[in-house]
Enzyme design. Structure first.
Site, PDB file in Angstrom:
ATOM      1  N   TYR A   1       2.343 -31.294 -19.991  1.00  0.00           N
ATOM      2  CA  TYR A   1       3.735 -30.809 -19.915  1.00  0.00           C
ATOM      3  C   TYR A   1       4.675 -32.000 -19.706  1.00  0.00           C
ATOM      4  O   TYR A   1       5.699 -32.123 -20.383  1.00  0.00           O
ATOM      5  CB  TYR A   1       3.904 -29.776 -18.794  1.00  0.00           C
TER       6      TYR A   1
ATOM      7  N   ASP B   1       9.955 -18.119 -34.118  1.00  0.00           N
ATOM      8  CA  ASP B   1       8.989 -18.920 -33.368  1.00  0.00           C
ATOM      9  C   ASP B   1       9.246 -20.368 -33.772  1.00  0.00           C
ATOM     10  O   ASP B   1       8.989 -20.746 -34.928  1.00  0.00           O
ATOM     11  CB  ASP B   1       7.565 -18.489 -33.730  1.00  0.00           C
TER      12      ASP B   1
ATOM     13  N   GLU C   1      11.464 -17.401 -15.719  1.00  0.00           N
ATOM     14  CA  GLU C   1      10.095 -16.930 -16.007  1.00  0.00           C
ATOM     15  C   GLU C   1       9.133 -18.108 -16.214  1.00  0.00           C
ATOM     16  O   GLU C   1       7.954 -17.913 -16.519  1.00  0.00           O
ATOM     17  CB  GLU C   1      10.104 -16.035 -17.254  1.00  0.00           C
TER      18      GLU C   1
ATOM     19  N   LYS D   1       7.820 -33.537 -22.090  1.00  0.00           N
ATOM     20  CA  LYS D   1       9.210 -33.734 -21.660  1.00  0.00           C
ATOM     21  C   LYS D   1       9.597 -35.219 -21.718  1.00  0.00           C
ATOM     22  O   LYS D   1      10.767 -35.550 -21.940  1.00  0.00           O
ATOM     23  CB  LYS D   1       9.427 -33.134 -20.264  1.00  0.00           C
TER      24      LYS D   1
HETATM   25  P1  NDP Z   1      11.780 -19.122 -19.434  1.00  0.00           P
HETATM   26  O1  NDP Z   1      10.305 -18.916 -19.541  1.00  0.00           O
HETATM   27  O2  NDP Z   1      12.556 -18.202 -18.576  1.00  0.00           O
HETATM   28  O3  NDP Z   1      12.426 -19.149 -20.904  1.00  0.00           O
HETATM   29  C1  NDP Z   1      11.805 -19.831 -21.952  1.00  0.00           C
HETATM   30  C2  NDP Z   1      12.426 -19.400 -23.262  1.00  0.00           C
HETATM   31  O4  NDP Z   1      11.790 -20.124 -24.331  1.00  0.00           O
HETATM   32  C3  NDP Z   1      12.224 -17.924 -23.548  1.00  0.00           C
HETATM   33  O5  NDP Z   1      13.437 -17.393 -24.013  1.00  0.00           O
HETATM   34  C4  NDP Z   1      11.188 -17.893 -24.644  1.00  0.00           C
HETATM   35  O6  NDP Z   1      11.436 -16.796 -25.525  1.00  0.00           O
HETATM   36  C5  NDP Z   1      11.463 -19.222 -25.359  1.00  0.00           C
HETATM   37  N1  NDP Z   1      10.314 -19.672 -26.132  1.00  0.00           N
HETATM   38  C6  NDP Z   1       9.102 -20.060 -25.670  1.00  0.00           C
HETATM   39  N2  NDP Z   1       8.292 -20.348 -26.701  1.00  0.00           N
HETATM   40  C7  NDP Z   1       9.019 -20.141 -27.832  1.00  0.00           C
HETATM   41  C8  NDP Z   1       8.736 -20.261 -29.217  1.00  0.00           C
HETATM   42  N3  NDP Z   1       7.530 -20.658 -29.658  1.00  0.00           N
HETATM   43  N4  NDP Z   1       9.707 -19.966 -30.110  1.00  0.00           N
HETATM   44  C9  NDP Z   1      10.926 -19.560 -29.680  1.00  0.00           C
HETATM   45  N5  NDP Z   1      11.252 -19.434 -28.395  1.00  0.00           N
HETATM   46  C10 NDP Z   1      10.303 -19.713 -27.480  1.00  0.00           C
HETATM   47  O7  NDP Z   1      11.944 -20.643 -18.940  1.00  0.00           O
HETATM   48  P2  NDP Z   1      13.240 -21.542 -18.625  1.00  0.00           P
HETATM   49  O8  NDP Z   1      14.479 -20.835 -18.948  1.00  0.00           O
HETATM   50  O9  NDP Z   1      13.060 -22.102 -17.266  1.00  0.00           O
HETATM   51  O10 NDP Z   1      12.979 -22.733 -19.654  1.00  0.00           O
HETATM   52  C11 NDP Z   1      13.919 -23.155 -20.624  1.00  0.00           C
HETATM   53  C12 NDP Z   1      13.725 -24.655 -20.871  1.00  0.00           C
HETATM   54  O11 NDP Z   1      14.029 -25.371 -19.690  1.00  0.00           O
HETATM   55  C13 NDP Z   1      12.316 -25.062 -21.262  1.00  0.00           C
HETATM   56  O12 NDP Z   1      12.386 -26.059 -22.266  1.00  0.00           O
HETATM   57  C14 NDP Z   1      11.755 -25.663 -19.981  1.00  0.00           C
HETATM   58  O13 NDP Z   1      10.735 -26.598 -20.220  1.00  0.00           O
HETATM   59  C15 NDP Z   1      13.002 -26.298 -19.408  1.00  0.00           C
HETATM   60  N6  NDP Z   1      12.962 -26.569 -17.977  1.00  0.00           N
HETATM   61  C16 NDP Z   1      12.705 -25.559 -17.082  1.00  0.00           C
HETATM   62  C17 NDP Z   1      12.658 -25.830 -15.736  1.00  0.00           C
HETATM   63  C18 NDP Z   1      12.293 -24.803 -14.706  1.00  0.00           C
HETATM   64  O14 NDP Z   1      11.950 -25.178 -13.572  1.00  0.00           O
HETATM   65  N7  NDP Z   1      12.381 -23.520 -15.009  1.00  0.00           N
HETATM   66  C19 NDP Z   1      12.963 -27.184 -15.236  1.00  0.00           C
HETATM   67  C20 NDP Z   1      13.197 -28.159 -16.256  1.00  0.00           C
HETATM   68  C21 NDP Z   1      13.221 -27.845 -17.574  1.00  0.00           C
HETATM   69  P3  NDP Z   1      10.332 -15.860 -26.212  1.00  0.00           P
HETATM   70  O15 NDP Z   1       9.141 -15.805 -25.297  1.00  0.00           O
HETATM   71  O16 NDP Z   1      11.032 -14.555 -26.390  1.00  0.00           O
HETATM   72  O17 NDP Z   1      10.040 -16.548 -27.521  1.00  0.00           O
HETATM   73  C1  8X3 Z   2      10.067 -27.842 -15.033  1.00  0.00           C
HETATM   74  C2  8X3 Z   2      10.185 -28.500 -13.725  1.00  0.00           C
HETATM   75  O1  8X3 Z   2       8.907 -29.775 -11.933  1.00  0.00           O
HETATM   76  O2  8X3 Z   2       7.846 -27.810 -12.870  1.00  0.00           O
HETATM   77  O3  8X3 Z   2      10.247 -28.721 -16.084  1.00  0.00           O
HETATM   78  O4  8X3 Z   2       7.994 -29.800 -14.132  1.00  0.00           O
HETATM   79  S1  8X3 Z   2       8.654 -28.988 -13.148  1.00  0.00           S
END
Ligand code: NDP
Ligand code: 8X3
Length: 257
Positions: free
Chosen positions: A157, A64, A193, A161
């Site tokens: 959020y 975590d 997700e 970022k």
């Molecule tokens: P997902 O929810 O699919 O994946 C998020 C990952 O983060 C999971 O593997 C989860 O694993 C892990 N995670 C969350 N909290 C913790 C924690 N406390 N400790 C360790 N691991 C953690 O989302 P995305 O793949 O979309 O997101 C990945 C990154 O990209 C994030 O930083 C997100 O903000 C960023 N992002 C996403 C966008 C989108 O539209 N999807 C756009 C821009 C940026 P587990 O729960 O097993 O710990």
């Molecule tokens: C994830 C993209 O537009 O939902 O960082 O903030 S948005």
């Protein structure tokens, strides 16, 4: 282009979405992967698949990132053959809720601040000193279009970022004089997700986010990260903003249905 063969690559948040896609592309390029997340069973399934498909060497960390002492312990107790991390992908992150700030949930705020800002800082603080000592390495932070533009309900959020963006910029400045590279990869809409987590498991609400749009996939983002980390060693890509063709800003989206 540099080779990733036998490079040690630590990916946080590897159990889903962009992190899983990064694990796959780096496994295909011969990297040695340290995969971290809280859901160990997901990591184990991914490791089994990647070992079968690519004979990848994988070390799993149930971690975590919010827990500073757990991060310290995880990094300091890596076996010697895994301890010299070449690339850190600070990907673990999440959004919680889309409430107006004055109606927001304290727990949601803590989840986002503790994961997206403090978690990323914990990894930097415990991994980057080794990179500096070895005078090589690359830190890739997952930012977002949300760090460039604030949208209604995005308040905290977006603030996390924006913080990631400032931290990437600051880390780059503080590493000047070393050969350690820093990149912020800042996507728009990626279907993972992410929205299910934002809406606390409300899958119907989550699916509406991508309705009528062809969003980015985790693979699209992993592909960009792969490009950034494989440039010649003297090249630093500071920041990449990418979004679907159907998106023009954090709020401007063309829905085709
Ligand atoms: P997902 O929810 O699919 O994946 C998020 C990952 O983060 C999971 O593997 C989860 O694993 C892990 N995670 C969350 N909290 C913790 C924690 N406390 N400790 C360790 N691991 C953690 O989302 P995305 O793949 O979309 O997101 C990945 C990154 O990209 C994030 O930083 C997100 O903000 C960023 N992002 C996403 C966008 C989108 O539209 N999807 C756009 C821009 C940026 P587990 O729960 O097993 O710990
Ligand atoms: C994830 C993209 O537009 O939902 O960082 O903030 S948005």
């Amino acid at each position: 282009m540099i080779s990733l063969e036998n490079k040690i690559i630590l990916i946080t948040g590897a159990s889903s979405g962009i992190g899983t896609a990064c694990a796959r592309i780096f496994a295909g390029a011969g990297g040695k992967l340290i995969l971290a997340a809280r859901r160990l069973e997901r990591l184990q399934q991914l490791a089994d698949t990647l070992s079968k498909d690519f004979s990848t060497e994988i070390h799993l960390l149930q971690l975590d990132v919010r827990d500073r002492s757990a991060v310290a312990e995880a990094i300091s107790t890596l076996p010697p053959t895994w301890s010299e991390i070449d690339i850190l992908i600070n990907n673990a992150g999440l959004s919680r809720g889309l409430d107006k700030l004055h109606e927001g949930s304290f727990q949601d705020w803590e989840d986002m601040i503790d994961t997206n800002i403090k978690g990323l800082l914990h990894l930097c603080r415990y991994v980057v000193p080794g990179m500096v000592n070895r005078d090589r390495g690359h830190v890739v932070n997952l930012g977002s279009i949300a760090g460039h533009q604030t949208y209604p309900g995005g308040n905290v959020y977006c603030a996390t970022k924006a913080a990631v963006r400032a931290i990437s910029e600051g880390l780059k400045q503080d590493l000047l004089g070393t050969r350690v590279r820093v990149t912020s990869v800042d996507p728009g809409m990626v279907e993972t997700e992410f929205s299910q987590v934002r809406f606390h498991g409300d899958t119907e609400r989550a699916s509406k986010v991508y309705q009528g749009v062809t969003p980015l996939t985790g693979d699209d983002v992993a592909d960009v990260i792969f490009f950034c980390v494989t440039r010649s060693p003297h090249v630093n890509i500071n920041e990449v903003v990418l979004m679907p063709v159907d998106q023009a800003s954090a709020t401007l989206v063309n829905r085709r249905t």
